[in-house]
Design a protein around this motif. Structure first.
Motif, PDB file in Angstrom:
ATOM      1  N   THR A  10      36.728  30.820  38.946  1.00 52.15           N
ATOM      2  CA  THR A  10      35.509  31.800  38.696  1.00 52.15           C
ATOM      3  C   THR A  10      35.893  32.631  37.600  1.00 52.15           C
ATOM      4  O   THR A  10      37.068  32.908  37.308  1.00 52.15           O
ATOM      5  CB  THR A  10      35.091  32.359  40.139  1.00 52.15           C
ATOM      6  OG1 THR A  10      33.887  33.226  39.799  1.00 52.15           O
ATOM      7  CG2 THR A  10      36.255  33.373  40.256  1.00 52.15           C
ATOM      8  N   ARG A  12      36.013  36.609  36.116  1.00 54.55           N
ATOM      9  CA  ARG A  12      36.552  37.807  36.760  1.00 54.55           C
ATOM     10  C   ARG A  12      35.496  38.742  36.627  1.00 54.55           C
ATOM     11  O   ARG A  12      35.096  39.363  35.405  1.00 54.55           O
ATOM     12  CB  ARG A  12      37.916  38.248  35.987  1.00 54.55           C
ATOM     13  CG  ARG A  12      38.672  39.307  36.782  1.00 54.55           C
ATOM     14  CD  ARG A  12      40.070  39.300  36.286  1.00 54.55           C
ATOM     15  NE  ARG A  12      41.013  39.935  37.160  1.00 54.55           N
ATOM     16  CZ  ARG A  12      42.090  39.912  37.282  1.00 54.55           C
ATOM     17  NH1 ARG A  12      42.780  39.034  36.617  1.00 54.55           N
ATOM     18  NH2 ARG A  12      42.903  40.602  38.074  1.00 54.55           N
ATOM     19  N   THR A  16      34.020  39.513  41.877  1.00 51.82           N
ATOM     20  CA  THR A  16      35.143  38.627  42.396  1.00 51.82           C
ATOM     21  C   THR A  16      36.697  39.298  41.867  1.00 51.82           C
ATOM     22  O   THR A  16      37.469  38.600  42.375  1.00 51.82           O
ATOM     23  CB  THR A  16      35.018  37.414  41.574  1.00 51.82           C
ATOM     24  OG1 THR A  16      35.062  37.475  40.246  1.00 51.82           O
ATOM     25  CG2 THR A  16      33.939  36.442  41.731  1.00 51.82           C
ATOM     26  N   GLU A  17      36.663  40.414  41.397  1.00 54.00           N
ATOM     27  CA  GLU A  17      37.912  41.180  40.956  1.00 54.00           C
ATOM     28  C   GLU A  17      38.819  41.349  42.312  1.00 54.00           C
ATOM     29  O   GLU A  17      39.898  41.001  42.428  1.00 54.00           O
ATOM     30  CB  GLU A  17      37.553  42.621  40.606  1.00 54.00           C
ATOM     31  CG  GLU A  17      38.645  43.366  40.307  1.00 54.00           C
ATOM     32  CD  GLU A  17      39.521  42.742  39.039  1.00 54.00           C
ATOM     33  OE1 GLU A  17      40.934  42.960  39.178  1.00 54.00           O
ATOM     34  OE2 GLU A  17      39.042  42.152  38.107  1.00 54.00           O
ATOM     35  N   PHE A  20      40.876  38.492  42.794  1.00 53.17           N
ATOM     36  CA  PHE A  20      42.016  38.003  41.786  1.00 53.17           C
ATOM     37  C   PHE A  20      43.389  38.863  41.966  1.00 53.17           C
ATOM     38  O   PHE A  20      44.260  38.592  41.813  1.00 53.17           O
ATOM     39  CB  PHE A  20      41.373  38.378  40.253  1.00 53.17           C
ATOM     40  CG  PHE A  20      40.810  37.232  39.835  1.00 53.17           C
ATOM     41  CD1 PHE A  20      41.556  36.136  38.914  1.00 53.17           C
ATOM     42  CD2 PHE A  20      39.197  37.275  39.888  1.00 53.17           C
ATOM     43  CE1 PHE A  20      40.737  35.122  38.582  1.00 53.17           C
ATOM     44  CE2 PHE A  20      38.691  36.242  39.224  1.00 53.17           C
ATOM     45  CZ  PHE A  20      39.440  35.233  38.482  1.00 53.17           C
ATOM     46  N   ASP A  21      42.985  40.425  42.690  1.00 52.00           N
ATOM     47  CA  ASP A  21      44.015  41.272  42.764  1.00 52.00           C
ATOM     48  C   ASP A  21      44.632  41.176  44.128  1.00 52.00           C
ATOM     49  O   ASP A  21      45.653  41.712  44.468  1.00 52.00           O
ATOM     50  CB  ASP A  21      43.315  42.655  42.562  1.00 52.00           C
ATOM     51  CG  ASP A  21      42.529  43.325  43.451  1.00 52.00           C
ATOM     52  OD1 ASP A  21      42.448  42.556  44.830  1.00 52.00           O
ATOM     53  OD2 ASP A  21      41.760  44.171  43.339  1.00 52.00           O
ATOM     54  N   THR A  33      45.023  30.328  44.994  1.00 50.70           N
ATOM     55  CA  THR A  33      45.221  30.485  43.465  1.00 50.70           C
ATOM     56  C   THR A  33      44.055  30.730  42.631  1.00 50.70           C
ATOM     57  O   THR A  33      43.094  29.903  42.752  1.00 50.70           O
ATOM     58  CB  THR A  33      45.876  29.334  42.950  1.00 50.70           C
ATOM     59  OG1 THR A  33      47.377  29.014  43.607  1.00 50.70           O
ATOM     60  CG2 THR A  33      46.527  29.620  41.452  1.00 50.70           C
ATOM     61  N   MET A  34      43.689  31.869  42.134  1.00 51.42           N
ATOM     62  CA  MET A  34      42.705  32.127  41.267  1.00 51.42           C
ATOM     63  C   MET A  34      42.721  31.750  39.859  1.00 51.42           C
ATOM     64  O   MET A  34      43.797  31.869  39.065  1.00 51.42           O
ATOM     65  CB  MET A  34      42.184  33.476  41.258  1.00 51.42           C
ATOM     66  CG  MET A  34      41.884  34.121  42.640  1.00 51.42           C
ATOM     67  SD  MET A  34      40.803  33.437  43.373  1.00 51.42           S
ATOM     68  CE  MET A  34      39.261  33.562  42.544  1.00 51.42           C
ATOM     69  N   SER A  35      41.581  31.044  39.279  1.00 46.87           N
ATOM     70  CA  SER A  35      41.678  30.361  38.013  1.00 46.87           C
ATOM     71  C   SER A  35      40.588  30.613  37.399  1.00 46.87           C
ATOM     72  O   SER A  35      39.453  30.805  37.824  1.00 46.87           O
ATOM     73  CB  SER A  35      41.714  28.919  38.121  1.00 46.87           C
ATOM     74  OG  SER A  35      41.617  28.099  36.835  1.00 46.87           O
ATOM     75  N   THR A  36      40.660  31.319  35.977  1.00 43.38           N
ATOM     76  CA  THR A  36      39.563  31.410  35.271  1.00 43.38           C
ATOM     77  C   THR A  36      39.726  30.915  33.746  1.00 43.38           C
ATOM     78  O   THR A  36      40.652  29.919  33.653  1.00 43.38           O
ATOM     79  CB  THR A  36      39.358  33.083  34.961  1.00 43.38           C
ATOM     80  OG1 THR A  36      37.970  33.291  34.237  1.00 43.38           O
ATOM     81  CG2 THR A  36      40.598  33.627  34.350  1.00 43.38           C
TER      82      THR A  36
END
Length: 333
Positions: A10, A12, A16-17, A20-21, A33-36
């Motif tokens: 997604t 950032r 959605t922050e 990620f943090d 695992t977050m991917s952008t």
């Protein structure tokens, strides 16, 4: 589900922050695992090709195109991107377009594919409100700020009677609009010539905010661009995963909303925008406290409207229903 390492793609956003943090996680998954990516189409393409993500932000039109092709995607009713779209129609000032009726017979650009999420909404709203008919126009598909061919990761359905061509090699839609090579542009992003103050580019609806607020009051539609999708077999293999992902996206959105509410005590001094408090108070009067709802019931009208537009514009093989595209165990949200 505790053995699952989940990969989520997604952009950032403030919605959605918290994912990620790491302050919000997907309950029950061993790890997330977050991917952008640099651009949203790159995120969509990874999901479409099954490349490195299990769950992803995904444009509604790309979801419906995938479903028409038999891809077993299913939507989780979280909506990280939604934008009112009267403001997304730009015109060349020498095109003779001063109002929606003047679009008839004109050449219109669209980024990447005929029927971007923003374009579906813009065409549908203009059709409902002003009698717009896309078949009366010529359409040019290309890159907005960088030359690019139409997207290769998705299908390209459209009615047979539409005049659709690709932008010339080396040309961008922004430059073509500025030069008068196209008359109008339906776009998800604001074209650079407009941002730079070009005298050749303006919005069709110059004072768009009151028009969009009136549209919401009358229709209840806050246009949805993107949802979150997963493969159906992943959710069936891991019971409860759809609910856990939905809850995580809800919690992340709430964390962003909570920051805005807390900032009001400080007159929004953490934000570099004057009069943000006044805007939030104005929005509270229009939307209530939940300006950005997730779930099916609060978004039924917007979802059903998009599904109608998509079919009316010849982009869906049939008229999909909300119940068919949403994860079954989340229809109660």
């Amino acid at each position: 589900m505790s053995d699952l390492d989940l990969r989520i793609g997604t952009f950032r956003y403030d919605t959605t922050e918290a994912l990620f943090d790491g302050s919000v996680t997907v309950d029950g998954a061993r790890g997330t695992t977050m991917s952008t990516a640099a651009t949203l189409p790159e995120i969509f393409e990874r999901m479409a090709r099954g490349d490195g993500v299990d769950v992803s932000e995904f444009g509604l039109t790309f979801l419906l195109r995938a479903l028409d092709q038999g891809v077993p995607f299913v939507a989780i009713p979280a909506f990280p991107v939604r934008v009112f779209r009267h403001s997304c129609v730009f015109v060349n000032t020498d095109s003779g377009i001063a109002e929606p009726a003047d679009l008839v017979g004109k050449t219109i650009g669209e980024f990447g594919v005929y029927g971007q999420d923003s374009g579906v909404w813009a065409k549908g709203i203009l059709a409902d409100e002003y009698g717009f008919r896309p078949e009366r126009n010529r359409w040019v598909i290309g890159g907005l700020e960088h030359p690019a061919p139409p997207f290769t990761f998705t299908s390209h359905p459209h009615p047979d009677d539409l005049d659709i061509t690709a932008a010339p090699d080396g040309r961008t839609l922004s430059a073509m609009l500025d030069a008068g090579e196209i008359d109008a542009l339906f776009t998800a992003n604001v074209p650079q010539p407009f941002l730079e103050g070009s005298p050749h580019v303006t919005r069709l609806f110059g004072d768009y905010e009151p028009v969009e607020r009136d549209y919401y009051r009358r229709t209840g539609n806050f246009p949805i661009m993107h949802t979150v999708v997963a493969r159906r077999e992943l959710l069936e293999t891991h019971p409860g995963l759809a609910r856990a992902i939905y809850t995580a996206f809800c919690d992340a959105r709430e964390a962003g909303a909570r920051r805005y509410r807390q900032f009001r005590h400080l007159y929004q001094t953490p934000v570099m925008l004057p009069w943000v408090n006044a805007l939030i108070e104005k929005n509270d009067r229009l939307f209530g406290e939940d300006w950005w709802p997730y779930g099916v019931s609060a978004n039924w009208t917007a979802l059903d409207t998009f599904l109608r537009y998509h079919h009316e514009q010849g982009l869906s093989a049939r008229r999909w229903t909300v119940e068919e595209i949403i994860a079954p165990d989340l229809l109660d949200t």
